[in-house]
Write an enzyme that holds these catalytic residues in place. Structure first.
Site, PDB file in Angstrom:
ATOM      1  N   ASN A 137       0.856  -1.197   0.000  1.00 37.46           N
ATOM      2  CA  ASN A 137       0.000   0.000   0.000  1.00 37.46           C
ATOM      3  C   ASN A 137       0.887   1.241   0.000  1.00 37.46           C
ATOM      4  O   ASN A 137       2.108   1.136  -0.012  1.00 37.46           O
ATOM      5  CB  ASN A 137      -0.947  -0.026   1.208  1.00 37.46           C
ATOM      6  CG  ASN A 137      -0.186  -0.134   2.507  1.00 37.46           C
ATOM      7  OD1 ASN A 137       0.643   0.710   2.822  1.00 37.46           O
ATOM      8  ND2 ASN A 137      -0.424  -1.198   3.264  1.00 37.46           N
TER       9      ASN A 137
ATOM     10  N   ALA B 268       1.579   1.087  11.776  1.00 41.82           N
ATOM     11  CA  ALA B 268       1.871   0.434  10.497  1.00 41.82           C
ATOM     12  C   ALA B 268       0.590   0.183   9.706  1.00 41.82           C
ATOM     13  O   ALA B 268      -0.473  -0.048  10.287  1.00 41.82           O
ATOM     14  CB  ALA B 268       2.585  -0.888  10.746  1.00 41.82           C
TER      15      ALA B 268
ATOM     16  N   LYS C 203       9.795 -16.517 -10.885  1.00 44.84           N
ATOM     17  CA  LYS C 203       8.982 -15.453 -11.495  1.00 44.84           C
ATOM     18  C   LYS C 203       7.829 -16.036 -12.331  1.00 44.84           C
ATOM     19  O   LYS C 203       8.068 -16.934 -13.155  1.00 44.84           O
ATOM     20  CB  LYS C 203       9.879 -14.593 -12.389  1.00 44.84           C
ATOM     21  CG  LYS C 203       9.187 -13.346 -12.865  1.00 44.84           C
ATOM     22  CD  LYS C 203      10.073 -12.526 -13.765  1.00 44.84           C
ATOM     23  CE  LYS C 203       9.287 -11.370 -14.334  1.00 44.84           C
ATOM     24  NZ  LYS C 203       9.911 -10.795 -15.504  1.00 44.84           N
TER      25      LYS C 203
ATOM     26  N   ILE D 126      -2.670  -8.023  13.954  1.00 41.04           N
ATOM     27  CA  ILE D 126      -1.672  -7.908  15.033  1.00 41.04           C
ATOM     28  C   ILE D 126      -2.253  -7.155  16.228  1.00 41.04           C
ATOM     29  O   ILE D 126      -2.139  -7.573  17.376  1.00 41.04           O
ATOM     30  CB  ILE D 126      -0.419  -7.156  14.520  1.00 41.04           C
ATOM     31  CG1 ILE D 126       0.090  -7.799  13.234  1.00 41.04           C
ATOM     32  CG2 ILE D 126       0.659  -7.116  15.579  1.00 41.04           C
ATOM     33  CD1 ILE D 126       1.143  -6.983  12.503  1.00 41.04           C
TER      34      ILE D 126
ATOM     35  N   LYS E  51     -13.605  -0.306  15.954  1.00 41.74           N
ATOM     36  CA  LYS E  51     -12.249  -0.888  16.027  1.00 41.74           C
ATOM     37  C   LYS E  51     -11.699  -0.764  17.444  1.00 41.74           C
ATOM     38  O   LYS E  51     -11.065  -1.686  17.957  1.00 41.74           O
ATOM     39  CB  LYS E  51     -11.295  -0.182  15.052  1.00 41.74           C
ATOM     40  CG  LYS E  51     -11.498  -0.643  13.611  1.00 41.74           C
ATOM     41  CD  LYS E  51     -10.508   0.024  12.658  1.00 41.74           C
ATOM     42  CE  LYS E  51     -10.947  -0.222  11.224  1.00 41.74           C
ATOM     43  NZ  LYS E  51     -10.262   0.579  10.242  1.00 41.74           N
TER      44      LYS E  51
ATOM     45  N   LYS F  41     -10.962  -4.301  19.147  1.00 50.50           N
ATOM     46  CA  LYS F  41      -9.549  -4.667  19.345  1.00 50.50           C
ATOM     47  C   LYS F  41      -9.078  -4.384  20.773  1.00 50.50           C
ATOM     48  O   LYS F  41      -7.893  -4.490  21.066  1.00 50.50           O
ATOM     49  CB  LYS F  41      -8.687  -3.932  18.317  1.00 50.50           C
ATOM     50  CG  LYS F  41      -9.078  -4.235  16.856  1.00 50.50           C
ATOM     51  CD  LYS F  41      -8.030  -3.780  15.855  1.00 50.50           C
ATOM     52  CE  LYS F  41      -8.548  -3.886  14.422  1.00 50.50           C
ATOM     53  NZ  LYS F  41      -7.506  -3.743  13.408  1.00 50.50           N
TER      54      LYS F  41
END
Ligand code: CTP
Length: 399
Positions: free
Chosen positions: A208, A274, A288, A307, A338, A342
């Site tokens: 990203n 992150a 490849k 995580i 969230k 979490k």
């Protein structure tokens, strides 16, 4: 304030005589003070007064045989923990905001990369002036602390906003800053930053746009406040980090998961900035993938482990866990979910709808939600300044 190192900048205004009291207050509280002045400041207060009170040589001339070093402005700024300019005239404020360095004080200010306090002092019409207000606004966005002048009787005979805040109050601002930073001294802080790379084959990966800058700024801010910081980062182009930071480089979401879960039990605070990939290829090809073999390429992905959610499950009462939420719609509602799901203490929300926020920008616009149902919105500012807000918020939650 024992042992703290304060650089006091004095520019040329009548309030310069009050700087003598400020030096006394700082020295009485145990701080060391070194003074740097403009030439005009020494028209209002004598060098001998400043040297006697600070017990140090005053730095005023860039090219002076009496300087200890040839680049006095650099050695001085390396030395100081904070830089306070009191009084700060319209001239020094505007020079600093515009990046002009043409004397000892402006050069030192420009070379200083820690906390700066400005206590403006001038006539109320000058204080109202559009250019000065614009420059103050610019500096506030860079996390310079402006100690607003109160209203009152001015030396020029007028009444209005422009007189320098009293030395006792300036001292309180400084004391408060050190108290807040002390609360993080020695705390073990884990920060994550950057994207992850999920391997497709030896030459391709899924990722990203995260640059890692927000996480790096948070880690640096904690380190600047004497916390013991470990930064786990995905692949980012090299960033300067504070010399005190331990850096662990990882590539994939799996590697980041393993490092975080392994280290988390030994930490007091974790801030997960992150942008971890949510999906990873079911199987990475060993060689490849060739065009001829795969006309219509279909990639099978499997979810990565969350995580932050796993850390939330394992979190002890004496640990503080902060996450991020990058949203494009229903920002607060999604972030709240969230936060609860979490089991976080706080969540920092940025919306890609806000111009200048999120990936690939040097600025961010954040809102912080905590599990006491508090919501605090911040203005668009540099990521460095946003990191200061985040660390301040955490420091308050710890208190
Ligand atoms: N996060 C994580 N592990 C993952 C995915 C996300 O630890 N596999 C963390 C991020 O570091 C961030 C927080 O979870 O602190 C929120 O990330 P975000 O991408 O906004 O949300 P997701 O939980 O991935 O949910 P969604 O993508 O559906 O919005």
């Amino acid at each position: 304030m024992e042992g703290k190192k304060v650089i006091l900048g004095i520019s040329g205004g009548i309030a310069a005589y009050k700087s003598a009291s400020l030096i006394r207050l700082l020295r009485k509280a145990g701080a060391e003070v070194r003074v740097v002045t403009t030439r005009n400041a020494l028209e209002f207060i004598t060098r001998i007064t400043l040297e006697t009170l600070s017990q140090q040589k005053v730095y005023c001339e860039v090219f002076d045989n009496e300087n200890d070093y040839t680049s006095e402005h650099i050695s001085l700024t390396d030395w100081g923990d904070i830089f306070v300019v009191a009084p700060a005239t319209a001239n020094i404020i505007s020079k600093y905001a515009c990046g002009i360095a043409d004397d000892a004080l402006s050069t030192s200010l420009m070379a200083f990369n820690k906390k700066i306090f400005l206590a403006p002092a001038m006539n109320y019409k000058m204080y109202d002036n559009f250019a000065l207000q614009q420059n103050l606004h610019t500096l506030k966005k860079q996390d310079v602390l402006v100690i607003e002048p109160p209203e009152g009787f001015l030396a020029c005979g007028y009444e209005g906003k422009g007189r320098m805040e009293e030395p006792e109050n300036i001292f309180r601002f400084i004391e408060d800053f050190f108290k807040r930073s002390n609360s993080l001294t020695g705390k073990k802080v884990l920060v994550t930053a950057g994207p992850t790379h999920e391997k497709i084959d030896p030459v391709r990966y899924i990722s990203n746009h995260s640059s890692g800058m927000m996480g790096f700024e948070i880690a640096s801010e904690f380190a600047g406040r004497n916390a013991d910081v470990t930064l786990i980062t995905g692949p980012v182009s090299a960033f300067w980090t504070h010399p005190g930071i331990k850096r662990i480089n990882v590539v994939s979401a799996k590697q980041m998961y393993d490092s975080c879960i392994d280290l988390f039990p030994g930490f007091d605070i974790a801030v997960m900035a992150a942008a971890v990939a949510d999906y990873t290829p079911e199987k990475a090809a060993g060689s490849k993938i060739k065009k001829e073999e795969e006309k219509n390429m279909v990639l099978k992905l499997k979810p990565t482990k969350d995580i932050l959610a796993e850390m939330g499950k394992r979190k002890k009462d004496n640990q503080l866990l902060a996450g991020f939420a990058l949203e494009t719609e229903n920002e607060l509602e999604n972030a709240k979910k969230k936060l609860q799901k979490k089991k976080l203490d706080m969540i920092i929300v940025n919306s890609l709808k806000d111009k200048g926020a999120g990936f690939k920008t040097k600025t961010n616009k954040i809102t912080i939600l905590d599990n006491n149902q508090q919501v605090k919105r911040y203005d668009l500012k540099s990521k460095k300044a946003a990191a200061v807000d985040i660390v301040n918020y955490i420091s308050k939650l710890l208190d």
